[in-house]
Structure formats: C-alpha cells, structure tokens
Scaffold this motif. Structure first.
Motif, PDB file in Angstrom:
ATOM      1  N   LEU A 154       0.846  -1.247   0.044  1.00  0.00           N
ATOM      2  CA  LEU A 154       0.088   0.117  -0.070  1.00  0.00           C
ATOM      3  C   LEU A 154       0.735   1.333   0.030  1.00  0.00           C
ATOM      4  CD1 LEU A 154      -2.644  -1.124   2.750  1.00  0.00           C
ATOM      5  CD2 LEU A 154      -2.780  -1.270   0.291  1.00  0.00           C
ATOM      6  N   ILE A 159      -2.842   0.485  -4.316  1.00  0.00           N
ATOM      7  CA  ILE A 159      -2.987  -0.706  -3.884  1.00  0.00           C
ATOM      8  C   ILE A 159      -2.094  -1.616  -5.037  1.00  0.00           C
ATOM      9  CG2 ILE A 159      -5.451  -1.073  -4.232  1.00  0.00           C
ATOM     10  CD1 ILE A 159      -5.331  -3.274  -1.970  1.00  0.00           C
ATOM     11  N   PHE A 187      -3.404   5.316   2.268  1.00  0.00           N
ATOM     12  CA  PHE A 187      -3.832   3.939   3.180  1.00  0.00           C
ATOM     13  C   PHE A 187      -2.769   4.049   4.297  1.00  0.00           C
ATOM     14  CE2 PHE A 187      -4.610   2.228  -1.204  1.00  0.00           C
ATOM     15  CZ  PHE A 187      -6.106   1.842  -1.021  1.00  0.00           C
ATOM     16  N   GLY A 190      -3.197  -2.427   5.883  1.00  0.00           N
ATOM     17  CA  GLY A 190      -3.929  -3.665   5.155  1.00  0.00           C
ATOM     18  C   GLY A 190      -3.656  -4.891   5.647  1.00  0.00           C
ATOM     19  N   THR A 203      -8.135  -2.760   3.626  1.00  0.00           N
ATOM     20  CA  THR A 203      -7.411  -1.649   3.706  1.00  0.00           C
ATOM     21  C   THR A 203      -8.046  -0.613   4.659  1.00  0.00           C
ATOM     22  OG1 THR A 203      -8.130  -0.286   1.739  1.00  0.00           O
ATOM     23  CG2 THR A 203      -6.402  -1.922   1.465  1.00  0.00           C
TER      24      THR A 203
END
Length: 387
Positions: A154, A159, A187, A190, A203
C-alpha cells in the motif's frame, strides 16, 4: 496454578515493527525492526526457549533505513519484507523491499543476549517493491496461504499486487488500483484475508475501512466511518470468513461482519489512548490481543462472536451415562465476553502485538522504547478452552 512470569528483552534502539516468523511452526520466533536515525538499523531475530524461559537472539543489519513495518513470508523462513524510511532529493520517502536472511542463521546458531560482541550479519536484498513514484509505502502483506510469491503493498493511495519471481529476486506488478476522492488520500494499513481463496484484502485510510477483490482490484465493501478517528490496524478472524477487527485513535476496537457494515457487531473500549494493534489468535479466535499507546496490552475473550460461542460443541453420543445424568449442565449459559488480563510491563506506547505462529498460547508485544515482552495466556483459561 501459578502463571509464568513475562519474559522481557530490551533492544538498544527504539522500535515499532514486530512479526512472528510465519513459516516457522516449530520454534517460537519473532522478528523486530528498529528505528534509529543515527545508527544502522537492525532486525533482531528473537527465539524463545519455552522450557527454560529464556530468549536467544541474532542481530541482522538493515542499513537501508529505519523500519516502520515488517512482515515475514508465509512459505520461506528466510524471507521477509520491510517498509523503511530513506531520504531522496531532500524528501523522506518510505520504501518497501524483500530481503533474505543469511543462511548461517539457522536455528541453533544463536548467541545469548549477553554475548553482544559478535558481529552482526547483513540482510541480502532480493528486490524493491516498486519505484518511489507510487509514493510512501505504509505496509506489505503476503498472500496468507500462498507460496510466498504474491504480496500486496500500500503506497499513498495505491494498492499494488506484486508477483515475486526468480526466487523473489524480481517483483513484477501484476495489477493495481487507486483510491479516488477529495484531498490527499493515503492508506494506513491493510490485511490479506485467509478466506475466499485469498482473493480479498482489507485496507484502512483515515476513518474508513475498505474491502478489495484481488482478481479485479475493485472495491467490494466500504465502512465509511469505521472509527471516529484514524484507523490504525485490521485483522481477519482466521475461522469466521466474514469477520474483521479494526482499531484506531478513538481508543476503540470494533468487530465487523463484512456482509453488513452499517453497524459493528461488537465494540471494545478498554484502552485510554490510541489503539495501534489488534490480533486474533490463529487457533482460538475468541482470544483477541490489543496494544495501545496507553502502554497496556489487553487480552480479551470475545466468545460471543467467535467460531465457538458455546465453548466446545459436544455430541450427546460422546457423553457417558454418568455425564448424561447432569441435566443442569445442559442449559449452561454461553461464556460472556470479558477482558481476560491486562498486561502493564511496558512503560511506553505499545505499537505492535502478535501471536506466535508456533505456540497458540504465547504472544509478544513491543513498545517504542525497544522493550519486547513475551507473555502467555493464563493457564486457567487455556485449560478451560481445551478441556
């Protein structure tokens, strides 16, 4: 029935990255990454000798930079991934790389904590996960039941799904997706679900938790305001395929059924500061660990939302005549959710907690001052679950 005392190991540097050596199911082994701006950073391989209650360690040099996240390959004991800071063009970026430990660090070749004079070994770089153009990498997650060939990273709002080839010496970007929306979306963490043939990843960004399908890299669910403040960590229930735990800066731990995300199934409010880490026990999913910057580690028994809400399910056929004559036991109440124990051996923020991959009753916690504490589930509860 006296519980074993905690075992404490002190690193000389600050630290926030901890993982069990996932592929190791015989020895109790954890990996800890340090955060030092001044000196070369290190990865400490911590082996816990359960019989003698002592810690053995090996130190690897991680000269690339201070370690923010560490994760171990589920298939190869010698391979791990780190997210680390490095300075490029006057800017600090967090990069991700896959490394191999030296072959001579096989179990048995350990020094004791007192024998600190032996030289540290260096990690062998296998590959980088992507150019810095993708942004700063928050975390790397391995495909849980895989052969150690697929990882997700991430980076900022991307992603990225990687295929590791040529014995992990090359990372090929298989597919990717981006978070779209207002502002600078990033992010924070995750987790890759062990269920659904390993096709789902969860996430966290800001206060939201999202689910993704790795086959299409499309979003499958979104919990818009999962927490009142930033979401810090996630974990999937290993035995119930739709259950997910989250924790965050609102001091809460929440449990979700991803089929219906309007309300959490359960909420825990046992911490007085940000909750940085939440982990389900791999075998007994009623046992949930949390670590917080209030300096405490809390072990909770979440029986009502576990895969065994009534304890062990016993067939009537299995009961002997004597046991059948006790009707009052048949109507027993299901176990109540409760805090089993609060551990207060840390004097600083607890940034990571994790269960051993070899011993389901043993866990480690790491605070920022470099203190690693190894604890066990209280024996009374262990026997209550087993018997």
């Amino acid at each position: 029935m006296e519980d074993d005392a905690p075992v404490i190991y002190g690193l000389e540097f600050q630290a926030r990255a901890l993982t069990p050596q996932t592929a190791e199911t015989d020895a109790i082994r954890f990996l800890v990454g340090t955060q030092s701006l001044k000196y070369d950073n290190q990865i400490h391989i911590i082996d816990f000798d359960d019989e003698n209650n002592i810690i053995n360690k090996n130190v690897l040099l991680h000269q690339a930079g201070e370690i923010w996240h560490i994760s171990a390959s589920p298939a190869d004991k010698g391979v791990l991934a780190t997210c680390y800071n490095k300075t490029a063009d006057g800017k600090v970026v967090t990069c991700a790389a896959v490394w191999r430990m030296p072959a001579e660090l096989e179990p048995g070749g350990h020094e004791s904590p007192e024998d600190a004079a032996s030289p540290a070994h260096a990690l062998e770089l296998l590959c980088h996960l992507g150019p810095a153009a993708h942004g700063s990498t928050a975390c790397v997650a391995w495909e849980p039941a895989g052969d150690g060939k697929r990882v997700i990273s991430l980076a900022d709002n991307h992603i990225l799904l990687w295929d590791l080839q040529e014995s992990s010496s090359q990372a090929v970007l298989a597919s990717s997706a981006s978070l779209e929306g207002k502002g600078q979306l990033k992010f924070t963490t995750g987790r890759w679900s062990p269920h659904h043939n390993c096709t789902q990843v969860a996430t966290a960004n800001d206060t939201a938790v999202r689910g993704w399908d790795t086959r299409t890299m499309s979003q499958i669910y979104c919990i818009e305001s999962a927490h009142g403040q930033l979401v810090r960590d996630l974990d999937f229930n290993p035995n119930k395929q739709y259950y997910l735990a989250s924790c965050g800066d609102d001091c809460r731990v929440k449990f979700w059924d991803t089929r219906n995300v309007t309300e959490p199934v359960k909420t825990l409010e046992e911490h007085s500061h940000w909750v940085w880490s939440v982990r389900y026990n791999h075998s007994h999913d009623q046992l949930v660990l949390t670590g917080s910057s209030d300096g405490r580690v809390v072990l909770s028994n979440m029986a009502s939302i576990s895969s065994e809400p009534f304890g062990h399910l016993v067939d009537d056929d299995d009961l002997s005549d004597q046991e059948e004559r006790r009707p009052e036991e048949k109507n027993q109440e299901p176990p109540q959710d409760s805090v089993i124990a609060t551990y207060e051996e840390h004097e600083d923020s607890v940034y990571a907690v994790d269960w051993s991959s070899a011993d389901p009753w043993l866990f480690a916690s790491l605070s920022y001052d470099g203190r690693l504490v190894i604890n066990r589930v209280p024996r009374a509860l262990k026997y209550h679950i087993l018997l």
